[in-house]
Design a protein around this motif. Structure first.
Motif, PDB file in Angstrom:
ATOM      1  N   VAL A  98       0.860  -1.185   0.000  1.00  0.00           N
ATOM      2  CA  VAL A  98       0.000   0.000   0.000  1.00  0.00           C
ATOM      3  C   VAL A  98       0.892   1.230   0.000  1.00  0.00           C
ATOM      4  O   VAL A  98       1.738   1.387   0.884  1.00  0.00           O
ATOM      5  N   VAL A  99       0.697   2.092  -0.992  1.00  0.00           N
ATOM      6  CA  VAL A  99       1.489   3.326  -1.134  1.00  0.00           C
ATOM      7  C   VAL A  99       0.553   4.519  -1.014  1.00  0.00           C
ATOM      8  O   VAL A  99      -0.490   4.566  -1.686  1.00  0.00           O
ATOM      9  N   CYS A 100       0.908   5.473  -0.162  1.00  0.00           N
ATOM     10  CA  CYS A 100       0.157   6.728  -0.063  1.00  0.00           C
ATOM     11  C   CYS A 100       0.716   7.669  -1.118  1.00  0.00           C
ATOM     12  O   CYS A 100       1.818   8.212  -0.973  1.00  0.00           O
ATOM     13  N   GLU A 101      -0.039   7.852  -2.212  1.00  0.00           N
ATOM     14  CA  GLU A 101       0.449   8.703  -3.298  1.00  0.00           C
ATOM     15  C   GLU A 101       0.491  10.165  -2.881  1.00  0.00           C
ATOM     16  O   GLU A 101       1.362  10.921  -3.337  1.00  0.00           O
ATOM     17  N   THR A 102      -0.429  10.560  -2.014  1.00  0.00           N
ATOM     18  CA  THR A 102      -0.456  11.958  -1.585  1.00  0.00           C
ATOM     19  C   THR A 102       0.815  12.324  -0.836  1.00  0.00           C
ATOM     20  O   THR A 102       1.402  13.406  -1.059  1.00  0.00           O
ATOM     21  N   LYS A 103       1.262  11.450   0.029  1.00  0.00           N
ATOM     22  CA  LYS A 103       2.451  11.715   0.844  1.00  0.00           C
ATOM     23  C   LYS A 103       3.694  11.005   0.316  1.00  0.00           C
ATOM     24  O   LYS A 103       4.766  11.099   0.927  1.00  0.00           O
ATOM     25  N   GLU A 104       3.537  10.288  -0.786  1.00  0.00           N
ATOM     26  CA  GLU A 104       4.648   9.625  -1.455  1.00  0.00           C
ATOM     27  C   GLU A 104       5.449   8.726  -0.503  1.00  0.00           C
ATOM     28  O   GLU A 104       6.665   8.851  -0.360  1.00  0.00           O
ATOM     29  N   ARG A 105       4.755   7.798   0.115  1.00  0.00           N
ATOM     30  CA  ARG A 105       5.433   6.865   1.008  1.00  0.00           C
ATOM     31  C   ARG A 105       4.681   5.531   1.014  1.00  0.00           C
ATOM     32  O   ARG A 105       3.455   5.487   0.819  1.00  0.00           O
ATOM     33  N   GLU A 106       5.442   4.481   1.262  1.00  0.00           N
ATOM     34  CA  GLU A 106       4.868   3.144   1.362  1.00  0.00           C
ATOM     35  C   GLU A 106       4.551   2.840   2.818  1.00  0.00           C
ATOM     36  O   GLU A 106       5.377   3.086   3.705  1.00  0.00           O
ATOM     37  N   LEU A 107       3.371   2.310   3.065  1.00  0.00           N
ATOM     38  CA  LEU A 107       2.950   2.010   4.433  1.00  0.00           C
ATOM     39  C   LEU A 107       3.671   0.772   4.944  1.00  0.00           C
ATOM     40  O   LEU A 107       3.839  -0.213   4.227  1.00  0.00           O
ATOM     41  N   GLU A 108       4.076   0.843   6.213  1.00  0.00           N
ATOM     42  CA  GLU A 108       4.799  -0.283   6.807  1.00  0.00           C
ATOM     43  C   GLU A 108       3.875  -1.426   7.217  1.00  0.00           C
ATOM     44  O   GLU A 108       4.301  -2.572   7.290  1.00  0.00           O
ATOM     45  N   ALA A 109       2.622  -1.109   7.523  1.00  0.00           N
ATOM     46  CA  ALA A 109       1.661  -2.137   7.950  1.00  0.00           C
ATOM     47  C   ALA A 109       0.428  -2.077   7.041  1.00  0.00           C
ATOM     48  O   ALA A 109      -0.636  -1.589   7.436  1.00  0.00           O
ATOM     49  N   PRO A 110       0.549  -2.571   5.820  1.00  0.00           N
ATOM     50  CA  PRO A 110      -0.562  -2.447   4.866  1.00  0.00           C
ATOM     51  C   PRO A 110      -1.819  -3.199   5.294  1.00  0.00           C
ATOM     52  O   PRO A 110      -2.936  -2.722   5.065  1.00  0.00           O
ATOM     53  N   GLN A 111      -1.658  -4.373   5.929  1.00  0.00           N
ATOM     54  CA  GLN A 111      -2.829  -5.153   6.331  1.00  0.00           C
ATOM     55  C   GLN A 111      -3.620  -4.416   7.410  1.00  0.00           C
ATOM     56  O   GLN A 111      -4.860  -4.399   7.384  1.00  0.00           O
ATOM     57  N   GLU A 112      -2.926  -3.791   8.337  1.00  0.00           N
ATOM     58  CA  GLU A 112      -3.605  -3.027   9.383  1.00  0.00           C
ATOM     59  C   GLU A 112      -4.329  -1.825   8.791  1.00  0.00           C
ATOM     60  O   GLU A 112      -5.416  -1.452   9.244  1.00  0.00           O
ATOM     61  N   PHE A 113      -3.725  -1.207   7.788  1.00  0.00           N
ATOM     62  CA  PHE A 113      -4.374  -0.060   7.134  1.00  0.00           C
ATOM     63  C   PHE A 113      -5.687  -0.482   6.487  1.00  0.00           C
ATOM     64  O   PHE A 113      -6.709   0.197   6.618  1.00  0.00           O
ATOM     65  N   LEU A 114      -5.667  -1.625   5.763  1.00  0.00           N
ATOM     66  CA  LEU A 114      -6.891  -2.097   5.112  1.00  0.00           C
ATOM     67  C   LEU A 114      -7.968  -2.433   6.137  1.00  0.00           C
ATOM     68  O   LEU A 114      -9.152  -2.134   5.939  1.00  0.00           O
ATOM     69  N   ALA A 115      -7.577  -3.083   7.243  1.00  0.00           N
ATOM     70  CA  ALA A 115      -8.554  -3.423   8.282  1.00  0.00           C
ATOM     71  C   ALA A 115      -9.177  -2.164   8.860  1.00  0.00           C
ATOM     72  O   ALA A 115     -10.394  -2.100   9.100  1.00  0.00           O
ATOM     73  N   GLN A 116      -8.368  -1.137   9.095  1.00  0.00           N
ATOM     74  CA  GLN A 116      -8.895   0.118   9.632  1.00  0.00           C
ATOM     75  C   GLN A 116      -9.779   0.810   8.610  1.00  0.00           C
ATOM     76  O   GLN A 116     -10.833   1.359   8.953  1.00  0.00           O
ATOM     77  N   MET A 117      -9.375   0.784   7.346  1.00  0.00           N
ATOM     78  CA  MET A 117     -10.169   1.425   6.286  1.00  0.00           C
ATOM     79  C   MET A 117     -11.535   0.770   6.142  1.00  0.00           C
ATOM     80  O   MET A 117     -12.536   1.430   5.857  1.00  0.00           O
ATOM     81  N   LEU A 118     -11.588  -0.551   6.361  1.00  0.00           N
ATOM     82  CA  LEU A 118     -12.850  -1.288   6.239  1.00  0.00           C
ATOM     83  C   LEU A 118     -13.596  -1.395   7.561  1.00  0.00           C
ATOM     84  O   LEU A 118     -14.508  -2.205   7.706  1.00  0.00           O
ATOM     85  N   ALA A 119     -13.197  -0.579   8.555  1.00  0.00           N
ATOM     86  CA  ALA A 119     -13.856  -0.549   9.867  1.00  0.00           C
ATOM     87  C   ALA A 119     -13.784  -1.894  10.574  1.00  0.00           C
ATOM     88  O   ALA A 119     -14.678  -2.243  11.346  1.00  0.00           O
ATOM     89  N   GLY A 120     -12.728  -2.649  10.311  1.00  0.00           N
ATOM     90  CA  GLY A 120     -12.573  -3.950  10.962  1.00  0.00           C
ATOM     91  C   GLY A 120     -13.497  -5.025  10.436  1.00  0.00           C
ATOM     92  O   GLY A 120     -13.592  -6.110  11.027  1.00  0.00           O
ATOM     93  N   MET A 121     -14.170  -4.751   9.331  1.00  0.00           N
ATOM     94  CA  MET A 121     -15.120  -5.728   8.790  1.00  0.00           C
ATOM     95  C   MET A 121     -14.380  -6.940   8.235  1.00  0.00           C
ATOM     96  O   MET A 121     -13.463  -6.814   7.431  1.00  0.00           O
ATOM     97  N   ARG A 122     -14.798  -8.123   8.658  1.00  0.00           N
ATOM     98  CA  ARG A 122     -14.217  -9.350   8.137  1.00  0.00           C
ATOM     99  C   ARG A 122     -14.790  -9.662   6.757  1.00  0.00           C
ATOM    100  O   ARG A 122     -15.838  -9.157   6.377  1.00  0.00           O
ATOM    101  N   GLU A 123     -14.084 -10.539   6.047  1.00  0.00           N
ATOM    102  CA  GLU A 123     -14.523 -10.864   4.696  1.00  0.00           C
ATOM    103  C   GLU A 123     -15.904 -11.505   4.694  1.00  0.00           C
ATOM    104  O   GLU A 123     -16.718 -11.255   3.795  1.00  0.00           O
TER     105      GLU A 123
END
Length: 491
Positions: free
Chosen positions: A103-128
């Motif tokens: 996961v890369v933040c294009e706005t801040k031009e950096r790669e996230l160190e914990a991409p899985q945690e970012f996705l979980a937070q973005m999806l409000a912790g919703m499981r598949e």
């Protein structure tokens, strides 16, 4: 969260295919076999990954179905989203050869160190499981499955406890059920092995028991052997008198022949010659008569020796079989003891069953106290879809639905198929809003209204258009676009 665009590098029939989305309603119309379901599956895979199945399941799982047609070794894609004012690029390699998730933040031009945690937070912790039962509707899959009931119970438990993320009813139930399944498999395997070994021992034991019985029948009683020995001794004892008689007859014959040769009188010589013949005749007769019992005695002694040897061998074989039978009996006893020890596994299984039952009872009670929010929101959506024909539904923790009218309470089977589909859609949307909380997650729908008539389709599109969320709707019909234009022009 808003999906900006996707790049399907290699996924199913698509190769380096790009599609952009806008806020609000997005209707993607295409004919059958155009790849709508593939794109729909790709959106989910970008958010949750695409694990490879194992064993028989690998033949028909999503990973196998979505293998690239042209280059199976390269299985990847990208998705760009807007979240909290920033733009992120999600990259996945499904083949396992490269980085699985970036996961890369294009706005801040950096790669996230914990991409899985970012996705979980973005999806409000919703499981598949919750995602696929709510805001992600597959083709002809409007109905929810039983997995949503546990997700809802878990959510309500967290909801009543101020959304404490440490509570995870579904996860706890999954772990308990996996442990229970492990114990059940172990117990079943042990029982099958023990049953097979016990059956084998019992079969071998029965065979040996029959052999012992057969061998014992071939062993002569002791009395018969003694009688035979006495008879043989009697025959051999009479042999001395017989020898004396034969000697006298032989001597008489020889004297008679000698007189017949040396005496002068012809009459006497003839008499003695005849007497010699008579003596030798009786000698021969006695020799023959006394010789046969002696040979028979010798043969009987030889036969008796063979019989004794045979009896000894039989007795030895019987002892050997009896020892083998005793070993089998000892082994059977040990196997039965191991069988009894399996009660410990059954105790573990019963304890896990009790724990699962208790958690379900507790979570059900919490759901009954906190489930009003879900019922209220689902009722509101259903009222809009049915143009206020059905304004109140209640859903329990097992997803048993009851529709309340002024006259009576109806079950699903008492309603038309179209109304059932509207109820399931309302339940999905309401549950999705509860899971998402304050986040406006996009709705990703594949042919959700294929079984709707025009009036139901128009009502559903009107609700979606006004729900304030991004909607990506795949369809093979043009009526959705036409109805949406009518709805927007009427405002």
């Amino acid at each position: 969260m808003e999906i900006l665009d996707i790049t399907v590098k290699h996924y199913g029939k698509f190769e380096n295919y790009r599609m952009a989305f806008r806020p609000g309603m997005n209707i993607i119309c295409g004919g059958n076999e155009a790849g709508k379901s593939t794109l729909h599956s790709f959106l989910r895979a970008m958010l949750f990954g695409l694990p490879r199945g194992r064993g028989r399941a690998a033949r028909t799982d999503e990973y196998q179905i979505r293998q690239p047609w042209e280059n199976p070794g390269y299985f990847a894609g990208e998705m760009r989203i807007r979240e909290a004012g920033d733009i992120y690029r999600i990259q996945r390699d499904f083949s396992g050869h490269g980085q699985p998730l970036t996961v890369v933040c294009e706005t801040k031009e950096r790669e996230l160190e914990a991409p899985q945690e970012f996705l979980a937070q973005m999806l409000a912790g919703m499981r598949e499981a919750a995602f696929c039962n709510t805001i992600f509707v597959s083709q002809a899959g409007a109905r929810t499955d039983e997995g949503l009931a546990e997700e809802l119970r878990s959510f309500m438990v967290n909801y009543e406890n101020s959304l404490d993320e440490r509570l995870d009813v579904t996860g706890a139930l999954d772990r308990l059920r996996k442990r229970k399944k492990g114990f059940e498999q172990k117990k079943r395997q042990e029982e099958e092995l023990l049953d097979a070994r016990i059956q084998k021992c019992q079969t071998e034991g029965e065979y040996i028991r029959r052999e012992i019985s057969r061998l014992k029948q071939q062993v002569h009683p002791t009395g018969e052997q003694e009688t035979e020995a006495e008879e043989s001794t009697g025959l051999s004892g009479g042999g001395k008198a017989g020898n004396a008689a034969k000697a006298l007859l032989a001597a008489g014959g020889m004297l008679s022949f000698a007189g017949a040769v040396f005496l002068d009188s012809m009459v006497v010589r003839i008499f003695l010659g005849i007497s010699g013949l008579v003596f030798f005749g009786f000698f021969y007769l006695a020799w023959r008569l006394l010789r046969e019992p002696k040979e028979e005695a010798r043969e009987e002694r030889t036969q008796r020796g063979r019989e004794v040897w045979k009896q000894e061998r039989l007795c030895e074989e019987i002892r050997s079989r009896e020892e083998a039978y005793q070993k089998l009996q000892n082994e059977l006893e040990a196997l039965y003891q191991r069988y009894t020890a399996l009660d410990g596994l059954q105790t573990e299984i019963d304890a896990l069953d009790l724990a699962i039952q208790r958690i379900c009872e507790l979570s059900m009670g919490i759901y009954e106290r906190s489930g009003g929010t879900l019922n209220d929101r689902a009722s509101s959506i259903l009222s809009a879809l049915t143009r206020k024909k059905y304004q109140r539904i209640t859903i329990d923790d097992t997803l048993e639905v009851r529709v309340h009218t002024r006259e009576r309470i109806l079950r699903l089977w008492q309603l038309s198929y179209g109304t059932m589909q509207q109820i399931y859609f309302s339940l999905r949307m309401a549950a999705g809003e509860l899971f998402a909380g304050e986040k406006n997650l996009p709705l990703i729908l594949d042919e959700p209204f294929a079984m709707y008539d025009d009036a139901r389709t128009r009502a559903a599109l009107k609700w979606l258009n006004g729900c304030g969320r991004q909607v990506i709707l795949f369809t093979c019909q043009n009526r959705e676009e036409a109805f949406l234009k009518e709805i927007r022009s009427a405002r």
